[in-house]
Design a protein around this motif. Structure first.
Motif, PDB file in Angstrom:
ATOM      1  N   ALA A  64      22.165  24.550 -26.780  1.00 37.68           N
ATOM      2  CA  ALA A  64      21.613  25.387 -25.433  1.00 37.68           C
ATOM      3  C   ALA A  64      22.328  26.967 -25.657  1.00 37.68           C
ATOM      4  CB  ALA A  64      23.198  24.873 -24.827  1.00 37.68           C
ATOM      5  N   PRO A  65      21.854  27.389 -24.323  1.00 34.78           N
ATOM      6  CA  PRO A  65      22.047  28.887 -24.873  1.00 34.78           C
ATOM      7  C   PRO A  65      24.058  29.430 -25.061  1.00 34.78           C
ATOM      8  CG  PRO A  65      21.231  28.443 -22.530  1.00 34.78           C
ATOM      9  CD  PRO A  65      21.673  26.945 -23.625  1.00 34.78           C
ATOM     10  N   ARG A  66      24.086  30.357 -25.399  1.00 30.01           N
ATOM     11  CA  ARG A  66      25.633  30.776 -26.616  1.00 30.01           C
ATOM     12  C   ARG A  66      26.223  30.505 -24.851  1.00 30.01           C
ATOM     13  NH1 ARG A  66      27.129  32.823 -30.396  1.00 30.01           N
ATOM     14  NH2 ARG A  66      25.387  32.887 -31.384  1.00 30.01           N
ATOM     15  N   ASP A  67      26.321  31.593 -23.698  1.00 29.88           N
ATOM     16  CA  ASP A  67      27.432  30.936 -22.672  1.00 29.88           C
ATOM     17  C   ASP A  67      26.796  29.550 -21.515  1.00 29.88           C
ATOM     18  OD1 ASP A  67      24.893  30.892 -21.717  1.00 29.88           O
ATOM     19  OD2 ASP A  67      25.571  32.045 -20.515  1.00 29.88           O
ATOM     20  N   ALA A  68      26.263  28.751 -22.364  1.00 18.13           N
ATOM     21  CA  ALA A  68      26.365  27.196 -21.576  1.00 18.13           C
ATOM     22  C   ALA A  68      27.639  26.551 -22.001  1.00 18.13           C
ATOM     23  CB  ALA A  68      24.727  26.425 -21.480  1.00 18.13           C
ATOM     24  N   ALA A  69      28.069  25.140 -21.325  1.00 13.80           N
ATOM     25  CA  ALA A  69      28.448  24.334 -22.460  1.00 13.80           C
ATOM     26  C   ALA A  69      28.234  24.044 -22.936  1.00 13.80           C
ATOM     27  CB  ALA A  69      28.755  23.422 -20.494  1.00 13.80           C
ATOM     28  N   LEU A  70      28.743  23.443 -23.854  1.00 15.55           N
ATOM     29  CA  LEU A  70      28.327  22.094 -24.963  1.00 15.55           C
ATOM     30  C   LEU A  70      27.995  21.226 -24.708  1.00 15.55           C
ATOM     31  CD1 LEU A  70      28.519  21.819 -28.397  1.00 15.55           C
ATOM     32  CD2 LEU A  70      30.596  20.534 -27.718  1.00 15.55           C
ATOM     33  N   ASP A  71      27.103  20.323 -24.843  1.00 17.02           N
ATOM     34  CA  ASP A  71      26.337  19.186 -24.283  1.00 17.02           C
ATOM     35  C   ASP A  71      26.418  18.244 -25.744  1.00 17.02           C
ATOM     36  OD1 ASP A  71      25.493  19.449 -22.085  1.00 17.02           O
ATOM     37  OD2 ASP A  71      23.168  20.088 -22.497  1.00 17.02           O
ATOM     38  N   ALA A  72      27.269  16.969 -25.178  1.00 14.12           N
ATOM     39  CA  ALA A  72      26.715  15.860 -26.112  1.00 14.12           C
ATOM     40  C   ALA A  72      26.746  14.681 -25.972  1.00 14.12           C
ATOM     41  CB  ALA A  72      28.601  15.335 -26.268  1.00 14.12           C
ATOM     42  N   VAL A  73      25.434  13.806 -26.345  1.00 13.09           N
ATOM     43  CA  VAL A  73      25.158  12.861 -26.181  1.00 13.09           C
ATOM     44  C   VAL A  73      25.243  11.541 -26.842  1.00 13.09           C
ATOM     45  CG1 VAL A  73      22.391  11.855 -25.559  1.00 13.09           C
ATOM     46  CG2 VAL A  73      22.352  14.605 -25.375  1.00 13.09           C
ATOM     47  N   TRP A  74      25.622  10.892 -26.010  1.00  9.02           N
ATOM     48  CA  TRP A  74      26.570   9.498 -26.320  1.00  9.02           C
ATOM     49  C   TRP A  74      25.053   8.618 -27.038  1.00  9.02           C
ATOM     50  CZ3 TRP A  74      29.819   6.753 -29.061  1.00  9.02           C
ATOM     51  CH2 TRP A  74      30.337   5.581 -28.620  1.00  9.02           C
ATOM     52  N   LEU A  75      25.282   7.810 -28.217  1.00 11.96           N
ATOM     53  CA  LEU A  75      24.241   6.844 -28.332  1.00 11.96           C
ATOM     54  C   LEU A  75      24.856   5.343 -28.507  1.00 11.96           C
ATOM     55  CD1 LEU A  75      22.381   9.237 -31.313  1.00 11.96           C
ATOM     56  CD2 LEU A  75      22.050   9.731 -28.675  1.00 11.96           C
ATOM     57  N   ASN A  76      24.202   4.081 -28.162  1.00  9.08           N
ATOM     58  CA  ASN A  76      24.437   3.280 -28.427  1.00  9.08           C
ATOM     59  C   ASN A  76      23.156   2.602 -30.088  1.00  9.08           C
ATOM     60  OD1 ASN A  76      24.867   0.676 -28.566  1.00  9.08           O
ATOM     61  ND2 ASN A  76      25.203  -0.012 -26.036  1.00  9.08           N
TER      62      ASN A  76
END
Length: 233
Positions: free
Chosen positions: A5-17
């Motif tokens: 993600a862009p440096r100034d954006a929120a951290l995205d985390a994707v939960w996997l099952n």
């Protein structure tokens, strides 16, 4: 997974099952913390599936989120699809500190209407708790047992709905958003502000497709940004 993600954006985390779905006896636990000043968005890779369970222990999902002073956390999992004879106990707890902000969404689909599915045997217990500085600001309890299709067909329960969504906004000015939210909602949805810093939306829809048509613009508006990429697949 942590997409770039862009440096100034929120951290995205994707939960996997990695199990591909949940059935009786499965247990999943997730905890995440947004430290003071941080921005965190959590979503899932795809819709979660709750499969038929044999009599006995239900599947269990427990999520614990902590959001520090000045931090922002968005909990935006994709829909949870409940199949006939599913059994699930699920809980979401969010602990906010100071002026922390939270946007959360939980969507349930009671069988896929396009596939002709109906949920006539269900054991579902679902709870959401939000606290700020240790004080409870929102609590939600849902329990459906038995023939969910028949219960949701009742006029003052679901009116024939096959899908339901709950959106929670918790931030110091959340109550001010209610009028705007109501203007965005379809007829079978409502918004309220239990307190000045919490706004809640409940939506009913015929199926998951119609529910998503309402949820995507609503969540994008509240987030102030496009939803995480998995939502667009």
């Amino acid at each position: 997974m942590f997409p770039r993600a862009p440096r100034d954006a929120a951290l995205d985390a994707v939960w996997l099952n990695t199990a591909g779905g949940i059935t009786g006896g499965d247990t999943f636990q997730l905890s995440a913390e947004a430290r003071p000043g941080a921005r965190l968005r959590l979503t899932t890779q795809a819709a979660e599936r709750i499969y038929r369970a044999l009599p006995g222990a239900p599947g269990a999902m427990t999520t614990q989120l902590s959001v520090g002073h000045g931090a922002i956390c968005h909990w935006l999992p994709q829909e949870t699809i409940l199949f006939d004879a599913a059994a699930l106990t699920r809980s979401l707890r969010v602990d906010l500190t100071g002026d922390a902000a939270f946007l959360g969404c939980e969507a349930l689909i009671f069988g896929r209407r396009a596939m002709g599915e109906r949920v006539r045997d269900l054991r579902l217990s679902d709870r959401i708790d939000v606290t700020r500085d240790g004080r409870a600001v929102y609590a939600d309890r849902l329990r459906l047992s038995g023939d969910a299709d028949a219960q949701l067909s009742r006029a003052f329960v679901g009116g024939g709905a096959g899908a339901m969504g709950t959106v929670i906004l918790a931030r110091p000015d959340a109550g001010d958003a209610v009028d705007t939210l109501r203007a965005m909602l379809p007829a079978n949805a409502g918004a309220s502000a239990p307190t000045d810093d919490v706004a809640v939306v409940r939506l009913l829809a015929e199926d998951g497709f119609e529910l998503r048509r309402s949820l995507v613009p609503l969540l994008s508006h509240l987030a102030g940004a496009p939803l995480p990429r998995p939502w667009m697949i």
